[in-house]
Design a protein around this motif. Structure first.
Motif, PDB file in Angstrom:
ATOM      1  N   VAL A 247       0.851  -1.190   0.000  1.00 46.47           N
ATOM      2  CA  VAL A 247       0.000   0.000   0.000  1.00 46.47           C
ATOM      3  C   VAL A 247       0.883   1.234   0.000  1.00 46.47           C
ATOM      4  O   VAL A 247       2.018   1.201   0.494  1.00 46.47           O
ATOM      5  CB  VAL A 247      -0.946  -0.028   1.223  1.00 46.47           C
ATOM      6  CG1 VAL A 247      -0.170   0.068   2.523  1.00 46.47           C
ATOM      7  CG2 VAL A 247      -1.999   1.049   1.137  1.00 46.47           C
ATOM      8  N   GLN A 248       0.359   2.318  -0.549  1.00 43.65           N
ATOM      9  CA  GLN A 248       1.101   3.573  -0.527  1.00 43.65           C
ATOM     10  C   GLN A 248       0.967   4.253   0.831  1.00 43.65           C
ATOM     11  O   GLN A 248      -0.011   4.045   1.557  1.00 43.65           O
ATOM     12  CB  GLN A 248       0.588   4.502  -1.615  1.00 43.65           C
ATOM     13  CG  GLN A 248       0.965   4.074  -3.034  1.00 43.65           C
ATOM     14  CD  GLN A 248       0.613   5.127  -4.068  1.00 43.65           C
ATOM     15  OE1 GLN A 248      -0.309   5.890  -3.890  1.00 43.65           O
ATOM     16  NE2 GLN A 248       1.360   5.133  -5.162  1.00 43.65           N
ATOM     17  N   ALA A 249       1.933   5.067   1.137  1.00 41.74           N
ATOM     18  CA  ALA A 249       1.880   5.834   2.383  1.00 41.74           C
ATOM     19  C   ALA A 249       0.577   6.635   2.428  1.00 41.74           C
ATOM     20  O   ALA A 249       0.148   7.210   1.431  1.00 41.74           O
ATOM     21  CB  ALA A 249       3.083   6.762   2.473  1.00 41.74           C
ATOM     22  N   GLY A 250      -0.027   6.642   3.610  1.00 49.97           N
ATOM     23  CA  GLY A 250      -1.310   7.303   3.782  1.00 49.97           C
ATOM     24  C   GLY A 250      -2.501   6.396   3.572  1.00 49.97           C
ATOM     25  O   GLY A 250      -3.641   6.762   3.905  1.00 49.97           O
ATOM     26  N   GLY A 251      -2.256   5.217   3.037  1.00 49.05           N
ATOM     27  CA  GLY A 251      -3.325   4.274   2.775  1.00 49.05           C
ATOM     28  C   GLY A 251      -3.690   3.441   3.988  1.00 49.05           C
ATOM     29  O   GLY A 251      -3.170   3.646   5.093  1.00 49.05           O
ATOM     30  N   SER A 252      -4.586   2.483   3.770  1.00 47.20           N
ATOM     31  CA  SER A 252      -5.098   1.645   4.852  1.00 47.20           C
ATOM     32  C   SER A 252      -5.057   0.174   4.475  1.00 47.20           C
ATOM     33  O   SER A 252      -5.124  -0.186   3.301  1.00 47.20           O
ATOM     34  CB  SER A 252      -6.555   2.022   5.171  1.00 47.20           C
ATOM     35  OG  SER A 252      -6.669   3.353   5.601  1.00 47.20           O
ATOM     36  N   LEU A 253      -4.929  -0.653   5.499  1.00 50.44           N
ATOM     37  CA  LEU A 253      -5.048  -2.096   5.359  1.00 50.44           C
ATOM     38  C   LEU A 253      -5.751  -2.622   6.589  1.00 50.44           C
ATOM     39  O   LEU A 253      -5.649  -2.039   7.672  1.00 50.44           O
ATOM     40  CB  LEU A 253      -3.675  -2.768   5.243  1.00 50.44           C
ATOM     41  CG  LEU A 253      -2.954  -2.754   3.903  1.00 50.44           C
ATOM     42  CD1 LEU A 253      -1.563  -3.379   4.056  1.00 50.44           C
ATOM     43  CD2 LEU A 253      -3.744  -3.489   2.839  1.00 50.44           C
ATOM     44  N   ARG A 254      -6.421  -3.755   6.414  1.00 55.35           N
ATOM     45  CA  ARG A 254      -7.052  -4.422   7.555  1.00 55.35           C
ATOM     46  C   ARG A 254      -6.521  -5.844   7.624  1.00 55.35           C
ATOM     47  O   ARG A 254      -6.718  -6.632   6.692  1.00 55.35           O
ATOM     48  CB  ARG A 254      -8.573  -4.438   7.421  1.00 55.35           C
ATOM     49  CG  ARG A 254      -9.282  -4.957   8.667  1.00 55.35           C
ATOM     50  CD  ARG A 254     -10.792  -4.856   8.503  1.00 55.35           C
ATOM     51  NE  ARG A 254     -11.511  -5.259   9.712  1.00 55.35           N
ATOM     52  CZ  ARG A 254     -11.834  -4.410  10.680  1.00 55.35           C
ATOM     53  NH1 ARG A 254     -11.516  -3.124  10.586  1.00 55.35           N
ATOM     54  NH2 ARG A 254     -12.505  -4.845  11.744  1.00 55.35           N
ATOM     55  N   LEU A 255      -5.857  -6.151   8.707  1.00 56.99           N
ATOM     56  CA  LEU A 255      -5.366  -7.500   8.938  1.00 56.99           C
ATOM     57  C   LEU A 255      -6.381  -8.282   9.754  1.00 56.99           C
ATOM     58  O   LEU A 255      -7.071  -7.713  10.612  1.00 56.99           O
ATOM     59  CB  LEU A 255      -4.037  -7.475   9.691  1.00 56.99           C
ATOM     60  CG  LEU A 255      -2.918  -6.633   9.093  1.00 56.99           C
ATOM     61  CD1 LEU A 255      -1.641  -6.787   9.924  1.00 56.99           C
ATOM     62  CD2 LEU A 255      -2.657  -6.995   7.651  1.00 56.99           C
ATOM     63  N   SER A 256      -6.446  -9.560   9.484  1.00 59.18           N
ATOM     64  CA  SER A 256      -7.338 -10.421  10.247  1.00 59.18           C
ATOM     65  C   SER A 256      -6.581 -11.674  10.671  1.00 59.18           C
ATOM     66  O   SER A 256      -5.674 -12.133   9.971  1.00 59.18           O
ATOM     67  CB  SER A 256      -8.553 -10.812   9.411  1.00 59.18           C
ATOM     68  OG  SER A 256      -9.480 -11.530  10.182  1.00 59.18           O
ATOM     69  N   CYS A 257      -6.950 -12.204  11.802  1.00 57.08           N
ATOM     70  CA  CYS A 257      -6.317 -13.422  12.324  1.00 57.08           C
ATOM     71  C   CYS A 257      -7.428 -14.349  12.816  1.00 57.08           C
ATOM     72  O   CYS A 257      -8.255 -13.953  13.640  1.00 57.08           O
ATOM     73  CB  CYS A 257      -5.370 -13.077  13.458  1.00 57.08           C
ATOM     74  SG  CYS A 257      -4.644 -14.499  14.283  1.00 57.08           S
ATOM     75  N   ALA A 258      -7.427 -15.569  12.303  1.00 54.01           N
ATOM     76  CA  ALA A 258      -8.434 -16.555  12.688  1.00 54.01           C
ATOM     77  C   ALA A 258      -7.796 -17.651  13.525  1.00 54.01           C
ATOM     78  O   ALA A 258      -6.750 -18.194  13.151  1.00 54.01           O
ATOM     79  CB  ALA A 258      -9.070 -17.160  11.447  1.00 54.01           C
ATOM     80  N   ALA A 259      -8.434 -17.963  14.632  1.00 52.61           N
ATOM     81  CA  ALA A 259      -7.935 -18.996  15.537  1.00 52.61           C
ATOM     82  C   ALA A 259      -8.721 -20.283  15.359  1.00 52.61           C
ATOM     83  O   ALA A 259      -9.929 -20.258  15.115  1.00 52.61           O
ATOM     84  CB  ALA A 259      -8.036 -18.528  16.975  1.00 52.61           C
ATOM     85  N   SER A 260      -8.030 -21.378  15.490  1.00 53.98           N
ATOM     86  CA  SER A 260      -8.697 -22.681  15.431  1.00 53.98           C
ATOM     87  C   SER A 260      -7.964 -23.652  16.334  1.00 53.98           C
ATOM     88  O   SER A 260      -6.829 -23.414  16.742  1.00 53.98           O
ATOM     89  CB  SER A 260      -8.717 -23.206  13.993  1.00 53.98           C
ATOM     90  OG  SER A 260      -7.408 -23.396  13.505  1.00 53.98           O
ATOM     91  N   GLY A 261      -8.618 -24.727  16.675  1.00 54.93           N
ATOM     92  CA  GLY A 261      -8.001 -25.743  17.509  1.00 54.93           C
ATOM     93  C   GLY A 261      -8.338 -25.619  18.982  1.00 54.93           C
ATOM     94  O   GLY A 261      -8.231 -26.588  19.730  1.00 54.93           O
ATOM     95  N   ARG A 262      -8.691 -24.433  19.414  1.00 52.85           N
ATOM     96  CA  ARG A 262      -9.162 -24.207  20.776  1.00 52.85           C
ATOM     97  C   ARG A 262      -9.777 -22.813  20.815  1.00 52.85           C
ATOM     98  O   ARG A 262      -9.560 -22.003  19.912  1.00 52.85           O
ATOM     99  CB  ARG A 262      -8.032 -24.314  21.803  1.00 52.85           C
ATOM    100  CG  ARG A 262      -6.885 -23.357  21.589  1.00 52.85           C
ATOM    101  CD  ARG A 262      -6.119 -23.088  22.857  1.00 52.85           C
ATOM    102  NE  ARG A 262      -6.840 -22.190  23.748  1.00 52.85           N
ATOM    103  CZ  ARG A 262      -6.379 -21.771  24.910  1.00 52.85           C
ATOM    104  NH1 ARG A 262      -5.224 -22.215  25.354  1.00 52.85           N
ATOM    105  NH2 ARG A 262      -7.086 -20.942  25.662  1.00 52.85           N
ATOM    106  N   THR A 263     -10.493 -22.527  21.871  1.00 51.62           N
ATOM    107  CA  THR A 263     -11.091 -21.216  21.989  1.00 51.62           C
ATOM    108  C   THR A 263     -10.169 -20.267  22.737  1.00 51.62           C
ATOM    109  O   THR A 263      -9.462 -20.666  23.675  1.00 51.62           O
ATOM    110  CB  THR A 263     -12.451 -21.285  22.712  1.00 51.62           C
ATOM    111  OG1 THR A 263     -12.984 -19.961  22.791  1.00 51.62           O
ATOM    112  CG2 THR A 263     -12.300 -21.850  24.120  1.00 51.62           C
ATOM    113  N   PHE A 264     -10.157 -19.014  22.297  1.00 49.15           N
ATOM    114  CA  PHE A 264      -9.376 -17.983  22.962  1.00 49.15           C
ATOM    115  C   PHE A 264     -10.275 -16.878  23.491  1.00 49.15           C
ATOM    116  O   PHE A 264      -9.823 -15.750  23.696  1.00 49.15           O
ATOM    117  CB  PHE A 264      -8.351 -17.396  21.984  1.00 49.15           C
ATOM    118  CG  PHE A 264      -7.248 -18.346  21.618  1.00 49.15           C
ATOM    119  CD1 PHE A 264      -7.255 -19.017  20.413  1.00 49.15           C
ATOM    120  CD2 PHE A 264      -6.205 -18.576  22.489  1.00 49.15           C
ATOM    121  CE1 PHE A 264      -6.237 -19.892  20.078  1.00 49.15           C
ATOM    122  CE2 PHE A 264      -5.181 -19.452  22.166  1.00 49.15           C
ATOM    123  CZ  PHE A 264      -5.203 -20.112  20.954  1.00 49.15           C
TER     124      PHE A 264
END
Length: 124
Positions: free
Chosen positions: A12-29
């Motif tokens: 992404v260019q400077a000033g832009g945005s991104l959204r990261l996501s993280c999915a968990a599996s194998g147990r509950t957090f």
């Protein structure tokens, strides 16, 4: 098998945005704090943000405060990192992590589970 899988990285260019996501599996957090860390080439692992087990409390590194927002969806077992006004110095491999405790925290040694990371590159 416990897994944390990140997604959403990119260029992404400077000033832009991104959204990261993280999915968990194998147990509950759902009762565990979740966090985001990053590591740039040649630099040490750096704390970015964390959110407590209930999702009502968040914490941020000074370098991202006001630009990044961490959130979680306990029903989906996911944690997101919305990154706005990105800067070239935000370029790094971003990891999500889970710790045994309920509270937020920035010490990487207190996190027990880690994802493989997703690359974020910010061009100037």
């Amino acid at each position: 098998q416990v897994q944390l899988v990140e997604s959403g990285g990119g260029l992404v260019q400077a000033g832009g945005s991104l959204r990261l996501s993280c999915a968990a599996s194998g147990r509950t957090f759902r009762r565990n704090a979740l966090g985001w860390f990053r590591q740039a080439p040649g630099k040490e692992l750096e704390y970015v943000a964390s959110i407590n087990g209930g999702g009502g409390m968040t914490d941020y590194a000074d370098s991202v405060k006001g630009r990044f927002t961490i959130s979680r969806d306990n029903a989906k077992e996911t944690v997101d990192l919305q990154m706005n006004n990105l800067k070239p110095e935000d370029t790094a491999l971003y990891y999500c992590a889970a710790r045994a405790g309920y509270s937020t925290g920035g010490a990487s040694g207190t996190y027990d589970y880690w994802g493989q990371g997703t690359q974020v590159t910010v061009s100037s």
